[in-house]
Scaffold this motif. Structure first.
Motif, PDB file in Angstrom:
ATOM      1  N   LEU A  39      55.141  39.015  36.654  1.00  0.00           N
ATOM      2  CA  LEU A  39      54.237  38.377  35.696  1.00  0.00           C
ATOM      3  C   LEU A  39      53.208  39.363  35.126  1.00  0.00           C
ATOM      4  O   LEU A  39      53.114  39.520  33.908  1.00  0.00           O
ATOM      5  N   PRO A  40      52.410  40.067  35.967  1.00  0.00           N
ATOM      6  CA  PRO A  40      51.509  41.072  35.389  1.00  0.00           C
ATOM      7  C   PRO A  40      52.265  42.267  34.813  1.00  0.00           C
ATOM      8  O   PRO A  40      51.780  42.920  33.886  1.00  0.00           O
ATOM      9  N   GLY A  41      53.470  42.545  35.350  1.00  0.00           N
ATOM     10  CA  GLY A  41      54.277  43.621  34.788  1.00  0.00           C
ATOM     11  C   GLY A  41      54.661  43.332  33.349  1.00  0.00           C
ATOM     12  O   GLY A  41      54.624  44.224  32.483  1.00  0.00           O
ATOM     13  N   ALA A  42      55.030  42.084  33.076  1.00  0.00           N
ATOM     14  CA  ALA A  42      55.362  41.699  31.704  1.00  0.00           C
ATOM     15  C   ALA A  42      54.142  41.835  30.793  1.00  0.00           C
ATOM     16  O   ALA A  42      54.251  42.302  29.648  1.00  0.00           O
ATOM     17  N   LEU A  43      52.974  41.450  31.299  1.00  0.00           N
ATOM     18  CA  LEU A  43      51.748  41.591  30.513  1.00  0.00           C
ATOM     19  C   LEU A  43      51.451  43.058  30.219  1.00  0.00           C
ATOM     20  O   LEU A  43      51.007  43.398  29.111  1.00  0.00           O
ATOM     21  N   ALA A  44      51.710  43.942  31.198  1.00  0.00           N
ATOM     22  CA  ALA A  44      51.484  45.376  30.982  1.00  0.00           C
ATOM     23  C   ALA A  44      52.408  45.915  29.899  1.00  0.00           C
ATOM     24  O   ALA A  44      51.979  46.668  29.011  1.00  0.00           O
ATOM     25  N   VAL A  45      53.693  45.532  29.942  1.00  0.00           N
ATOM     26  CA  VAL A  45      54.647  45.995  28.934  1.00  0.00           C
ATOM     27  C   VAL A  45      54.246  45.510  27.547  1.00  0.00           C
ATOM     28  O   VAL A  45      54.249  46.267  26.568  1.00  0.00           O
ATOM     29  N   VAL A  46      53.890  44.241  27.468  1.00  0.00           N
ATOM     30  CA  VAL A  46      53.483  43.674  26.187  1.00  0.00           C
ATOM     31  C   VAL A  46      52.230  44.373  25.659  1.00  0.00           C
ATOM     32  O   VAL A  46      52.118  44.661  24.458  1.00  0.00           O
ATOM     33  N   SER A  47      51.287  44.681  26.539  1.00  0.00           N
ATOM     34  CA  SER A  47      50.060  45.346  26.125  1.00  0.00           C
ATOM     35  C   SER A  47      50.340  46.744  25.587  1.00  0.00           C
ATOM     36  O   SER A  47      49.739  47.179  24.594  1.00  0.00           O
ATOM     37  N   VAL A  48      51.263  47.461  26.241  1.00  0.00           N
ATOM     38  CA  VAL A  48      51.637  48.789  25.759  1.00  0.00           C
ATOM     39  C   VAL A  48      52.250  48.700  24.366  1.00  0.00           C
ATOM     40  O   VAL A  48      51.931  49.496  23.469  1.00  0.00           O
ATOM     41  N   PHE A  49      53.136  47.721  24.167  1.00  0.00           N
ATOM     42  CA  PHE A  49      53.720  47.532  22.842  1.00  0.00           C
ATOM     43  C   PHE A  49      52.644  47.201  21.811  1.00  0.00           C
ATOM     44  O   PHE A  49      52.690  47.661  20.677  1.00  0.00           O
ATOM     45  N   ALA A  94      43.568  44.097  28.389  1.00  0.00           N
ATOM     46  CA  ALA A  94      44.705  43.383  28.977  1.00  0.00           C
ATOM     47  C   ALA A  94      45.573  44.329  29.798  1.00  0.00           C
ATOM     48  O   ALA A  94      46.045  43.975  30.884  1.00  0.00           O
ATOM     49  N   LEU A  95      45.770  45.555  29.293  1.00  0.00           N
ATOM     50  CA  LEU A  95      46.574  46.540  30.017  1.00  0.00           C
ATOM     51  C   LEU A  95      45.899  46.934  31.323  1.00  0.00           C
ATOM     52  O   LEU A  95      46.562  47.048  32.362  1.00  0.00           O
ATOM     53  N   ALA A  96      44.583  47.144  31.293  1.00  0.00           N
ATOM     54  CA  ALA A  96      43.857  47.524  32.513  1.00  0.00           C
ATOM     55  C   ALA A  96      43.962  46.425  33.566  1.00  0.00           C
ATOM     56  O   ALA A  96      44.233  46.698  34.746  1.00  0.00           O
ATOM     57  N   VAL A 100      46.007  46.611  37.320  1.00  0.00           N
ATOM     58  CA  VAL A 100      45.379  46.280  38.604  1.00  0.00           C
ATOM     59  C   VAL A 100      46.173  45.192  39.323  1.00  0.00           C
ATOM     60  O   VAL A 100      46.439  45.276  40.535  1.00  0.00           O
ATOM     61  N   LEU A 101      46.575  44.159  38.570  1.00  0.00           N
ATOM     62  CA  LEU A 101      47.345  43.077  39.173  1.00  0.00           C
ATOM     63  C   LEU A 101      48.723  43.541  39.629  1.00  0.00           C
ATOM     64  O   LEU A 101      49.232  43.086  40.655  1.00  0.00           O
ATOM     65  N   SER A 107      51.757  45.761  46.108  1.00  0.00           N
ATOM     66  CA  SER A 107      51.398  46.037  47.506  1.00  0.00           C
ATOM     67  C   SER A 107      51.701  44.826  48.385  1.00  0.00           C
ATOM     68  O   SER A 107      52.039  44.976  49.560  1.00  0.00           O
ATOM     69  N   GLY A 108      51.575  43.613  47.808  1.00  0.00           N
ATOM     70  CA  GLY A 108      51.969  42.416  48.550  1.00  0.00           C
ATOM     71  C   GLY A 108      53.464  42.404  48.833  1.00  0.00           C
ATOM     72  O   GLY A 108      53.897  42.034  49.936  1.00  0.00           O
ATOM     73  N   TYR A 109      54.266  42.837  47.851  1.00  0.00           N
ATOM     74  CA  TYR A 109      55.715  42.944  48.072  1.00  0.00           C
ATOM     75  C   TYR A 109      56.018  43.975  49.157  1.00  0.00           C
ATOM     76  O   TYR A 109      56.831  43.727  50.063  1.00  0.00           O
TER      77      TYR A 109
END
Length: 306
Positions: A39-49, A94-96, A100-101, A107-109
């Motif tokens: 979920l936060p990974g998708a937000l990071a990718v979208v933010s980079v785009f 949003a990327l920052a 972090v998330l 780390s939880g995984y």
């Protein structure tokens, strides 16, 4: 003992261990933590785009990528969500937040994976929470970087004929490194003669490749959109994540049994439990003290009642 006999013993014990250590349940738990990372990974990718690309073209690019890995229409169903995310007022913030998330959920995984590996090696988690989670944050940072490289190699431009061929061995090399980091640095055991490419990691990646190919064929033949509607893509993704984590757990079981075979060959009595040093035992000692105090308090209460 001959090589075929060694393989038969290791495979048989690994299968039995997968059942005994509840590998199915461990894979399900890891799938949950994988989803939290996505979920936060998708937000990071979208933010980079949103930062580096034209936003309208970014949606088309993302949908084209998702269309490769998701069933028919699933990527199109996400197009509206992607356009809404790409309309973020401050993509840098949003990327920052997303990074972090990503680190915290990754780390939880890693923490959950380490506990699953501890169960396979039949050792207690001996690291205090702060030491354990701190180490897993470092592991998460490495895994996040490797995951970003894997995604870039897999979905990056393949217009050059030479790169279209070379990307697959490069992808395999980074996948091996990704699994090796998980296997080596998440559990509370120290593996002797650490090797980046082990039997278990190799078999895990092979199982994953075969399972992914078979799963891709299954997705092509079954119209999940007609059965589950807009949730079809989500369900397919969860099943694929489950197969991935089950393959990783199976690889750990195989590594443990090959370690056992080597120790047996050297004369060690490890038919029941492996003889491996632990990284830390402070938490084990603390829990032992707490348990002894609880038992003493219970006996005192019993004596007062008499």
């Amino acid at each position: 003992m001959s090589t075929p006999a060694v393989w038969r013993l290791a495979l048989r014990r690994a299968i039995h261990g997968f059942v005994r250590h509840r590998g199915i349940d461990a894979a399900a738990a890891l799938t949950f933590f994988s989803l939290l990372v996505l979920l936060p990974g998708a937000l990071a990718v979208v933010s980079v785009f949103a930062i580096f690309d034209d936003r309208d073209r970014a949606v088309d690019d993302l949908v084209a990528i998702l269309d490769v890995v998701l069933p028919d229409q699933a990527a199109r169903d996400l197009e509206g969500v992607l356009r809404e995310l790409l309309s973020l007022g401050n993509p840098y913030l949003a990327l920052a937040i997303a990074l972090v998330l990503v680190l915290w959920t990754a780390s939880g995984y890693a923490t959950a994976f380490g506990r699953a590996v501890n169960a396979i090696y039949e050792v207690e988690e001996g690291r205090p929470f702060w030491a354990f989670r701190g180490r897993m944050l470092v592991v998460a940072l490495v895994l996040t970087l490797l995951g970003a490289i894997l995604i870039t190699v897999l979905f990056g431009p393949g217009d050059l004929p030479l790169w279209a061929i070379l990307r697959w061995p490069v992808l395999l090399a980074f996948a091996v490194l990704f699994v090796a980091v998980l296997y080596a640095y998440t559990p509370n055991v120290i593996r002797p003669h650490l090797r980046w490419v082990s039997v278990g990691s190799s078999v895990a990646i092979l199982i994953w490749i075969v399972a992914t190919a078979g799963f891709a064929l299954y997705v092509r033949l079954v119209d999940h959109g007609a059965i589950y509607g807009s949730l079809g893509g989500v369900i397919v993704g969860l099943l694929w994540l489950y197969l991935t984590n089950a393959a990783l757990i199976a690889g750990v079981e195989l590594d443990a049994e090959f370690t056992r075979v080597k120790q047996l060959a050297s004369g060690e009595d490890v038919a029941r439990t492996l003889n491996l040093p632990v990284r830390d035992s402070r938490r084990i000692r603390m829990l032992g003290r707490q348990r002894r105090a609880d038992i003493a308090a219970a006996r005192e209460l019993q004596e007062d009642a008499e």
